[in-house]
Design a protein around this motif. Sequence first.
Motif, short mmCIF file in Angstrom:
data_model
loop_
_atom_site.label_atom_id
_atom_site.label_comp_id
_atom_site.label_asym_id
_atom_site.label_seq_id
_atom_site.Cartn_x
_atom_site.Cartn_y
_atom_site.Cartn_z
N CYS A 105 -0.85 10.08 8.92
CA CYS A 105 0.24 9.42 8.20
C CYS A 105 0.00 9.63 6.69
N HIS A 106 1.20 9.22 6.07
CA HIS A 106 0.96 9.16 4.62
C HIS A 106 0.33 8.02 4.11
N SER A 107 -0.55 7.96 3.27
CA SER A 107 -1.41 6.58 2.82
C SER A 107 -0.89 5.92 1.72
N GLU A 108 0.36 6.19 1.28
CA GLU A 108 1.04 5.47 0.09
C GLU A 108 2.23 4.80 0.49
N ASP A 109 2.15 3.73 0.31
CA ASP A 109 3.40 2.72 0.80
C ASP A 109 4.90 3.30 0.20
N ASP A 110 4.67 3.76 -1.15
CA ASP A 110 5.97 3.86 -1.65
C ASP A 110 6.00 5.67 -1.79
N HIS A 112 2.42 -1.01 3.85
CA HIS A 112 1.40 -2.34 3.74
C HIS A 112 1.73 -3.39 4.96
N LEU A 113 0.54 -3.88 5.18
CA LEU A 113 0.51 -4.94 6.12
C LEU A 113 -0.40 -6.05 5.67
N HIS A 114 -0.27 -7.21 5.75
CA HIS A 114 -1.34 -8.13 5.31
C HIS A 114 -1.37 -9.34 6.57
N TYR A 115 -2.60 -9.96 6.56
CA TYR A 115 -2.73 -10.85 7.61
C TYR A 115 -3.57 -12.04 7.02
N SER A 116 -3.17 -13.26 8.02
CA SER A 116 -4.13 -14.42 7.29
C SER A 116 -4.54 -15.36 8.55
N LYS A 176 -5.01 -8.12 2.54
CA LYS A 176 -4.47 -6.82 2.62
C LYS A 176 -5.21 -5.97 3.58
N MET A 177 -4.55 -5.51 4.43
CA MET A 177 -5.06 -4.23 5.37
C MET A 177 -4.98 -2.89 4.53
N ASN A 178 -6.26 -2.32 5.16
CA ASN A 178 -6.49 -0.78 4.62
C ASN A 178 -5.85 0.05 5.56
N ASP A 179 -5.55 1.48 5.32
CA ASP A 179 -5.13 2.49 5.98
C ASP A 179 -5.89 2.57 7.16
N GLY A 180 -5.40 2.37 8.29
CA GLY A 180 -6.07 2.75 9.72
C GLY A 180 -6.53 1.33 10.20
N ASP A 181 -6.73 0.25 9.63
CA ASP A 181 -7.28 -0.99 10.09
C ASP A 181 -6.44 -1.31 11.11
N ILE A 182 -6.81 -1.99 12.26
CA ILE A 182 -6.45 -2.63 13.14
C ILE A 182 -6.95 -4.16 13.38
N VAL A 183 -5.96 -5.19 13.27
CA VAL A 183 -6.51 -6.52 13.14
C VAL A 183 -5.86 -7.06 14.67
N GLY A 184 -6.63 -7.97 15.34
CA GLY A 184 -5.87 -8.53 16.60
C GLY A 184 -6.74 -9.91 17.16
N LEU A 185 -6.25 -10.35 18.18
CA LEU A 185 -7.19 -11.20 18.92
C LEU A 185 -6.51 -11.33 20.38
N ASP A 186 -6.81 -12.00 21.16
CA ASP A 186 -6.30 -12.19 22.62
C ASP A 186 -6.39 -13.77 22.82
#
Length: 293
Positions: free
Chosen positions: A180-185, A211-215, A261-271
């Motif tokens: 993947c390209h690492s720059e959002d723009d 970009h992807l953010h989580y809260s 803010k999530m960084n490149d390659g981060d995966i966030v989740g729950l079940d």
Amino acid sequence: MCRLFGFRSVVQSQVHQSLVSADNALVRQSERNPDGWGVAYFIADAPHLVKSVASAVDDHLFRRVSGVVSSETVLAHIRKATAGHLSILNTHPFQYGRWVFAHNGNIKEFARARETLLGLIAPTLRRFVLGDTDSEVVFYLLLTHISRRVELHRNAVAVGDVIEATRDALREIHDVVGPCHSEDDGPPEETYLTFLLTNGTTMVGHQGGKHLHYSTYKSKCSTRKSCPHFLSSCEAPSENGYVNHLVFSSEPLQGENIWLKMNDGDIVGLDGTMQLKVSVGRSEACLESPEGP
């Protein structure tokens, strides 16, 4: 590119504020992403999808849907087309059984790589690829890897299994089309694999260049005195990892939520246990973009 929004909560919540009312609501972001929209929400463990090829900012249906949807799990997408023509078949979210998926990005030189990537999808799933977008192919490749670990139609799926399957699928994509390209723009023709995936109980988000953010908590919950589910983790980072809600957004939304803010390659989740899992670090499919000339 496209815009994503998703949440998973222990209580049914309305989405009108996030999708329409907030200053940076998804409907406002559709002014820059005019090629259709879709909202998926779960009722009695079953996904319901409403989609349109119209611009959300001009579509009265989008406002009507956002005003009535109340669910524990919601996923929404505003599209700016990069691959595939404008049609309902190419409009996100995509669905298979309980699983729903939305993608922000594209695959570089997808026309060249399409047949190779299709060949990596399990034959029992490949026949359900009905549109001509790279996003739908990514979705079924993810499902292929999840199905090697668990039954796709199961309600309870461990978030760890989904994260591991996601890593495996990303590695296969990387082997075919590069990182993947690492720059959002960055250049729009490069590969970007930012997406949300859920079956109603398990939800994960992957940052793949866009970009992807989580809260998971708020500065102060406005219903803290009346909500029967209120916990200290609703207003502060959770020490044991259990949360009452997880919200994803391409851009931070105005309001009480504290956004990370999530960084490149981060995966966030729950079940279904609502225990947050953060898998940090670059995956092989989302590496530093090469330096330019």
